[in-house]
Write a protein that holds these residues in place. Structure first.
Motif, mmCIF file in Angstrom:
data_model
loop_
_atom_site.group_PDB
_atom_site.id
_atom_site.type_symbol
_atom_site.label_atom_id
_atom_site.label_comp_id
_atom_site.label_asym_id
_atom_site.label_seq_id
_atom_site.Cartn_x
_atom_site.Cartn_y
_atom_site.Cartn_z
ATOM 1 N N LEU A 152 70.318 -5.853 -43.082
ATOM 2 C CA LEU A 152 69.855 -7.236 -43.114
ATOM 3 C C LEU A 152 70.075 -7.898 -41.763
ATOM 4 O O LEU A 152 71.145 -7.793 -41.171
ATOM 5 C CB LEU A 152 70.625 -8.010 -44.200
ATOM 6 C CG LEU A 152 70.149 -9.426 -44.512
ATOM 7 C CD1 LEU A 152 68.754 -9.380 -45.138
ATOM 8 C CD2 LEU A 152 71.124 -10.121 -45.449
ATOM 9 N N ARG A 153 69.035 -8.551 -41.254
ATOM 10 C CA ARG A 153 69.170 -9.263 -39.989
ATOM 11 C C ARG A 153 69.975 -10.535 -40.226
ATOM 12 O O ARG A 153 69.621 -11.363 -41.069
ATOM 13 C CB ARG A 153 67.786 -9.610 -39.427
ATOM 14 C CG ARG A 153 66.979 -8.372 -39.052
ATOM 15 C CD ARG A 153 65.636 -8.779 -38.460
ATOM 16 N NE ARG A 153 64.837 -7.615 -38.110
ATOM 17 C CZ ARG A 153 64.897 -6.972 -36.962
ATOM 18 N NH1 ARG A 153 65.744 -7.390 -36.048
ATOM 19 N NH2 ARG A 153 64.133 -5.930 -36.712
ATOM 20 N N LEU A 154 71.046 -10.674 -39.489
ATOM 21 C CA LEU A 154 71.963 -11.790 -39.694
ATOM 22 C C LEU A 154 71.892 -12.799 -38.548
ATOM 23 O O LEU A 154 72.861 -13.525 -38.312
ATOM 24 C CB LEU A 154 73.385 -11.254 -39.852
ATOM 25 C CG LEU A 154 73.619 -10.374 -41.077
ATOM 26 C CD1 LEU A 154 75.008 -9.766 -41.037
ATOM 27 C CD2 LEU A 154 73.418 -11.171 -42.358
ATOM 28 N N ARG A 155 70.762 -12.826 -37.854
ATOM 29 C CA ARG A 155 70.656 -13.768 -36.741
ATOM 30 C C ARG A 155 70.725 -15.211 -37.223
ATOM 31 O O ARG A 155 71.364 -16.057 -36.599
ATOM 32 C CB ARG A 155 69.344 -13.526 -35.982
ATOM 33 C CG ARG A 155 69.289 -12.178 -35.272
ATOM 34 C CD ARG A 155 67.951 -11.979 -34.584
ATOM 35 N NE ARG A 155 67.875 -10.675 -33.930
ATOM 36 C CZ ARG A 155 66.801 -10.208 -33.323
ATOM 37 N NH1 ARG A 155 65.695 -10.942 -33.285
ATOM 38 N NH2 ARG A 155 66.806 -9.017 -32.757
ATOM 39 N N TRP A 156 70.043 -15.477 -38.351
ATOM 40 C CA TRP A 156 70.062 -16.839 -38.871
ATOM 41 C C TRP A 156 71.446 -17.209 -39.362
ATOM 42 O O TRP A 156 71.901 -18.345 -39.175
ATOM 43 C CB TRP A 156 69.040 -16.986 -39.997
ATOM 44 C CG TRP A 156 67.624 -17.081 -39.515
ATOM 45 C CD1 TRP A 156 66.656 -16.134 -39.625
ATOM 46 C CD2 TRP A 156 67.033 -18.176 -38.819
ATOM 47 N NE1 TRP A 156 65.492 -16.567 -39.050
ATOM 48 C CE2 TRP A 156 65.689 -17.823 -38.546
ATOM 49 C CE3 TRP A 156 67.500 -19.424 -38.406
ATOM 50 C CZ2 TRP A 156 64.818 -18.684 -37.877
ATOM 51 C CZ3 TRP A 156 66.623 -20.276 -37.742
ATOM 52 C CH2 TRP A 156 65.306 -19.894 -37.485
ATOM 53 N N ALA A 157 72.137 -16.253 -39.998
ATOM 54 C CA ALA A 157 73.498 -16.522 -40.445
ATOM 55 C C ALA A 157 74.423 -16.785 -39.268
ATOM 56 O O ALA A 157 75.280 -17.675 -39.317
ATOM 57 C CB ALA A 157 74.018 -15.353 -41.281
ATOM 58 N N ALA A 158 74.242 -16.019 -38.181
ATOM 59 C CA ALA A 158 75.052 -16.238 -36.981
ATOM 60 C C ALA A 158 74.753 -17.600 -36.368
ATOM 61 O O ALA A 158 75.665 -18.311 -35.919
ATOM 62 C CB ALA A 158 74.791 -15.125 -35.963
ATOM 63 N N LEU A 159 73.467 -17.980 -36.363
ATOM 64 C CA LEU A 159 73.093 -19.293 -35.833
ATOM 65 C C LEU A 159 73.699 -20.403 -36.684
ATOM 66 O O LEU A 159 74.218 -21.405 -36.152
ATOM 67 C CB LEU A 159 71.574 -19.420 -35.794
ATOM 68 C CG LEU A 159 71.020 -20.762 -35.299
ATOM 69 C CD1 LEU A 159 71.482 -21.040 -33.875
ATOM 70 C CD2 LEU A 159 69.498 -20.764 -35.388
ATOM 71 N N LEU A 160 73.651 -20.231 -38.009
ATOM 72 C CA LEU A 160 74.253 -21.224 -38.901
ATOM 73 C C LEU A 160 75.765 -21.318 -38.688
ATOM 74 O O LEU A 160 76.341 -22.408 -38.778
ATOM 75 C CB LEU A 160 73.943 -20.878 -40.361
ATOM 76 C CG LEU A 160 72.495 -21.037 -40.815
ATOM 77 C CD1 LEU A 160 72.360 -20.614 -42.271
ATOM 78 C CD2 LEU A 160 72.033 -22.486 -40.648
ATOM 79 N N ALA A 161 76.399 -20.172 -38.404
ATOM 80 C CA ALA A 161 77.840 -20.179 -38.148
ATOM 81 C C ALA A 161 78.164 -20.964 -36.878
ATOM 82 O O ALA A 161 79.165 -21.702 -36.831
ATOM 83 C CB ALA A 161 78.359 -18.750 -38.032
ATOM 84 N N VAL A 162 77.302 -20.827 -35.858
ATOM 85 C CA VAL A 162 77.508 -21.594 -34.626
ATOM 86 C C VAL A 162 77.337 -23.088 -34.898
ATOM 87 O O VAL A 162 78.113 -23.926 -34.418
ATOM 88 C CB VAL A 162 76.527 -21.122 -33.539
ATOM 89 C CG1 VAL A 162 76.596 -22.033 -32.322
ATOM 90 C CG2 VAL A 162 76.841 -19.687 -33.131
ATOM 91 N N VAL A 163 76.317 -23.427 -35.696
ATOM 92 C CA VAL A 163 76.099 -24.834 -36.055
ATOM 93 C C VAL A 163 77.283 -25.359 -36.861
ATOM 94 O O VAL A 163 77.754 -26.483 -36.645
ATOM 95 C CB VAL A 163 74.785 -24.985 -36.846
ATOM 96 C CG1 VAL A 163 74.621 -26.415 -37.356
ATOM 97 C CG2 VAL A 163 73.595 -24.582 -35.986
ATOM 98 N N TRP A 164 77.767 -24.540 -37.799
ATOM 99 C CA TRP A 164 78.934 -24.921 -38.612
ATOM 100 C C TRP A 164 80.140 -25.202 -37.725
ATOM 101 O O TRP A 164 80.847 -26.206 -37.919
ATOM 102 C CB TRP A 164 79.227 -23.804 -39.602
ATOM 103 C CG TRP A 164 80.477 -23.978 -40.404
ATOM 104 C CD1 TRP A 164 80.608 -24.664 -41.588
ATOM 105 C CD2 TRP A 164 81.778 -23.462 -40.105
ATOM 106 N NE1 TRP A 164 81.908 -24.599 -42.029
ATOM 107 C CE2 TRP A 164 82.651 -23.874 -41.148
ATOM 108 C CE3 TRP A 164 82.289 -22.684 -39.064
ATOM 109 C CZ2 TRP A 164 83.999 -23.536 -41.162
ATOM 110 C CZ3 TRP A 164 83.633 -22.350 -39.073
ATOM 111 C CH2 TRP A 164 84.477 -22.765 -40.116
#
Length: 213
Positions: free
Chosen positions: A90-102
């Motif tokens: 699973l590509r987790l780029r969006w999850a990583a981006l959300l983690a940075v925003v968090w």
């Protein structure tokens, strides 16, 4: 063995029926439904209050709660996907981006250094650390049992993703009984608890997740 028919009969008798694994999406939903109540019960001893969402600045705290929930679900979906041989990771780029925003929103919501002064802040940080650890313990057990169903070619990566999902779900529960404004030392203990949860998940689950050699 010269008698191949006997070998085939022996293997046929010892073979067990294969149960089809649920799709990743449904596994994540079942995981969330299971771990959140268990984490809530196991951390009840450290529960001291409910969050007052009427306070100024509660919008940022609510946004971080929603983000933490989404990141936790995405990380666990990645762990389930990675544990199934043949599926594309699973590509987790969006999850990583959300983690940075968090992280950015939490830092924005963190009080100034002058406001964090006081002996009580360290005790509050320890309280949050213990809350997240106690909430994560049943989540670890449930996650390891779920991952044991399929095992993994990449046990450390799968467990690291699962640990991240557990850490963010523990943070979600903590947000329900925490001040809407963070303090630097307090938030540092939140991050320390998350790192501890990931490390414990990898160390305790590797034996049960890796494929038998």
């Amino acid at each position: 063995m010269k008698n191949h028919d006997q070998l085939i009969d022996t293997l046929s008798q010892s073979a067990r029926p294969v149960k089809r694994t649920w799709p990743v999406g449904w596994r994540v939903v079942a995981w969330i439904i299971t771990v959140l109540p268990c984490g809530m019960l196991s951390s009840w001893a450290w529960h001291s209050r409910f969050t007052d969402w009427s306070q100024p600045g509660a919008g940022l705290a609510l946004l971080t709660l929603v983000l933490a929930f989404g990141i936790g679900a995405s990380a666990m979906a990645g762990a389930f996907t990675l544990s199934i041989a043949g599926l594309n990771p699973l590509r987790l780029r969006w999850a990583a981006l959300l983690a940075v925003v968090w992280l950015a929103i939490n830092l924005l919501n963190t009080a100034s250094a002058a406001a964090t002064a006081g002996a009580g802040r360290f005790g509050e940080g320890i309280h949050c650390y213990l809350f997240m650890l106690s909430a994560s313990l049943p989540m670890m057990v449930i996650s390891i049992v779920c991952l044991n169903r399929t095992r993994s070619l990449y046990p450390r990566q799968s467990l690291a993703l699962a640990g991240s999902g557990i850490a963010f779900m523990s943070s979600t529960l903590l947000s329900l009984c925490h001040e809407v404004h963070l303090h630097r030392l307090d938030f540092t203990m939140h991050l320390a608890a998350g790192a501890t949860i990931v490390l414990l998940t990898v160390l305790t689950g590797r034996r049960w997740i890796q494929l038998s050699r």
